[in-house]
Design a protein around this motif. Structure first.
Motif, PDB file in Angstrom:
ATOM      1  N   VAL A  61       0.863  -1.185   0.000  1.00  0.00           N
ATOM      2  CA  VAL A  61       0.000   0.000   0.000  1.00  0.00           C
ATOM      3  C   VAL A  61       0.899   1.234   0.000  1.00  0.00           C
ATOM      4  CG1 VAL A  61      -1.793   1.243   1.275  1.00  0.00           C
ATOM      5  CG2 VAL A  61      -1.751  -1.267   1.310  1.00  0.00           C
ATOM      6  N   ASN A  62       0.846   1.970  -1.103  1.00  0.00           N
ATOM      7  CA  ASN A  62       1.675   3.174  -1.214  1.00  0.00           C
ATOM      8  C   ASN A  62       0.841   4.410  -0.982  1.00  0.00           C
ATOM      9  OD1 ASN A  62       4.287   2.325  -1.774  1.00  0.00           O
ATOM     10  ND2 ASN A  62       3.731   1.843  -3.891  1.00  0.00           N
ATOM     11  N   LYS A 101      -3.380  -7.110   0.826  1.00  0.00           N
ATOM     12  CA  LYS A 101      -4.472  -7.977   0.372  1.00  0.00           C
ATOM     13  C   LYS A 101      -5.838  -7.325   0.627  1.00  0.00           C
ATOM     14  CE  LYS A 101      -6.438 -12.557   0.862  1.00  0.00           C
ATOM     15  NZ  LYS A 101      -6.533 -13.752   1.722  1.00  0.00           N
ATOM     16  N   GLU A 102      -5.955  -6.648   1.749  1.00  0.00           N
ATOM     17  CA  GLU A 102      -7.218  -5.962   2.065  1.00  0.00           C
ATOM     18  C   GLU A 102      -7.492  -4.855   1.044  1.00  0.00           C
ATOM     19  OE1 GLU A 102      -7.211  -6.531   6.937  1.00  0.00           O
ATOM     20  OE2 GLU A 102      -6.127  -4.844   6.042  1.00  0.00           O
ATOM     21  N   ILE A 153     -15.649   3.437   4.491  1.00  0.00           N
ATOM     22  CA  ILE A 153     -15.812   2.003   4.689  1.00  0.00           C
ATOM     23  C   ILE A 153     -14.882   1.487   5.779  1.00  0.00           C
ATOM     24  CG2 ILE A 153     -16.728   1.493   2.379  1.00  0.00           C
ATOM     25  CD1 ILE A 153     -14.112   0.456   1.542  1.00  0.00           C
ATOM     26  N   ASP A 154     -15.424   0.547   6.529  1.00  0.00           N
ATOM     27  CA  ASP A 154     -14.680  -0.073   7.617  1.00  0.00           C
ATOM     28  C   ASP A 154     -13.634  -1.012   7.006  1.00  0.00           C
ATOM     29  OD1 ASP A 154     -13.826  -1.717   9.728  1.00  0.00           O
ATOM     30  OD2 ASP A 154     -15.781  -1.596  10.720  1.00  0.00           O
ATOM     31  N   LYS A 155     -12.429  -0.869   7.457  1.00  0.00           N
ATOM     32  CA  LYS A 155     -11.317  -1.706   7.007  1.00  0.00           C
ATOM     33  C   LYS A 155     -11.663  -3.199   7.068  1.00  0.00           C
ATOM     34  CE  LYS A 155      -7.098  -3.332   8.968  1.00  0.00           C
ATOM     35  NZ  LYS A 155      -6.564  -4.272   9.621  1.00  0.00           N
ATOM     36  N   ALA A 156     -12.501  -3.567   8.050  1.00  0.00           N
ATOM     37  CA  ALA A 156     -12.860  -4.977   8.258  1.00  0.00           C
ATOM     38  C   ALA A 156     -13.442  -5.633   7.007  1.00  0.00           C
ATOM     39  CB  ALA A 156     -13.845  -5.101   9.414  1.00  0.00           C
ATOM     40  N   ILE A 157     -14.073  -4.841   6.126  1.00  0.00           N
ATOM     41  CA  ILE A 157     -14.697  -5.486   4.970  1.00  0.00           C
ATOM     42  C   ILE A 157     -13.684  -5.880   3.892  1.00  0.00           C
ATOM     43  CG2 ILE A 157     -16.872  -4.302   5.495  1.00  0.00           C
ATOM     44  CD1 ILE A 157     -16.713  -2.857   2.866  1.00  0.00           C
ATOM     45  N   LYS A 162     -15.068 -11.571   7.658  1.00  0.00           N
ATOM     46  CA  LYS A 162     -15.672 -10.496   8.453  1.00  0.00           C
ATOM     47  C   LYS A 162     -16.780  -9.804   7.681  1.00  0.00           C
ATOM     48  CE  LYS A 162     -11.550  -9.346  11.127  1.00  0.00           C
ATOM     49  NZ  LYS A 162     -10.455  -8.377  11.140  1.00  0.00           N
ATOM     50  N   LEU A 163     -16.541  -9.591   6.391  1.00  0.00           N
ATOM     51  CA  LEU A 163     -17.537  -8.923   5.545  1.00  0.00           C
ATOM     52  C   LEU A 163     -18.846  -9.707   5.550  1.00  0.00           C
ATOM     53  CD1 LEU A 163     -18.524  -6.923   3.307  1.00  0.00           C
ATOM     54  CD2 LEU A 163     -17.442  -8.429   1.652  1.00  0.00           C
TER      55      LEU A 163
END
Ligand SMILES: [Zn+2]
Length: 259
Positions: A61-62, A101-102, A153-157, A162-163
């Motif tokens: 993630v940049n 990956k998220e 949006i929640d990072k969890a998704i 979790k989604l």
């Protein structure tokens, strides 16, 4: 020395799209390439390379630290940075540690949702801001702000398990795009308001408009004999609170994505 890796070389390779993949130490480049050329898709590429950390398959993630976005949600102040290597316009809160990956999952789901909804005009698409559950506050996993044109949006998704757990009461709960499609329908509704009435300045005025319009649509469904109670638990709860736009959004999700 083409098509061959030396022993102590980092076993990474790039495909035509510039994606980096890692080749298992015990596999020659030629064998690996042959598998890829024989039509393995991205998920299968991961399987081929399963002896390495899966996270390594995704580009890191940049962040563009000069492209900062600041906002308030309730009493929480959010500072977010623009993600450089995302296809969509995505920011991530500095309170979030987003895994490659998220990001990949979220970015891809957005692209796929836009395709599903046949959105072709990208001019006024919302800025997506990935935040932490504690920052989203509303107890939901995603929330579209029509005035700011921001999709939180929640990072969890970014995590499939979790989604699916978080969207269990929503329409099309088993479809990984359900939440995204729901939010982009809110965005589409906001766009149709803007076309007819101009910019959204007063959220109460906008909500009155969209709820009134949605209620009429729901009444039409009832008159046609459609069982609105079967859309989703979430739709029923919101309908009871007079949030007809939520039920009509859920109806459209279900119509598009199925059960
Ligand atoms: Zn909603």
């Amino acid at each position: 020395m083409e098509d061959e890796f030396t022993k102590d070389e980092q076993r990474a390779t790039r495909d035509e799209d510039g994606n980096t993949y890692y080749v298992p130490a015990d596999m020659t480049y030629k064998n690996w390439k042959k598998n890829i050329d024989n039509g393995f898709n991205f998920e299968q590429k991961i399987k081929i390379s399963k002896n390495i950390n899966e996270e390594q398959l995704f580009r890191p993630v940049n962040l563009d630290k000069n492209n900062v976005f600041e906002s308030n949600r309730g009493d929480v102040n959010i500072l977010a940075y623009k993600i450089i290597n995302a296809k969509n316009n995505i920011y991530v809160s500095n309170g979030v540690r987003l895994k490659p990956k998220e990001l990949h999952k979220i970015d891809l789901s957005i692209t796929q949702s836009l395709e599903k909804l046949k959105i072709v005009n990208f001019d006024n698409l919302p800025t997506v801001v990935i935040i932490d559950s504690s920052e989203i506050q509303t107890g939901t996993m995603a929330s579209y702000n029509a005035i700011k044109n921001k999709l939180y949006i929640d990072k969890a998704i970014g995590n499939k398990v979790k989604l699916l757990e978080l969207q269990r009461d929503a329409a099309s709960p088993k479809n990984v795009l359900s939440t995204y499609v729901h939010e982009y329908i809110h965005w589409m509704d906001a766009q149709s308001y803007i076309i007819g009435h101009g910019e959204i300045i007063d959220s109460k005025e906008y909500l009155y408009w969209i709820r009134h319009k949605s209620r009429k649509k729901i009444d039409e469904l009832i008159n046609k004999g459609y069982n609105i109670n079967k859309i989703s638990n979430y739709a029923n709860n919101e309908y009871a609170k007079g949030k007809y736009d939520e039920m009509y959004t859920e109806y459209r999700v279900k119509k598009l994505l199925g059960e």
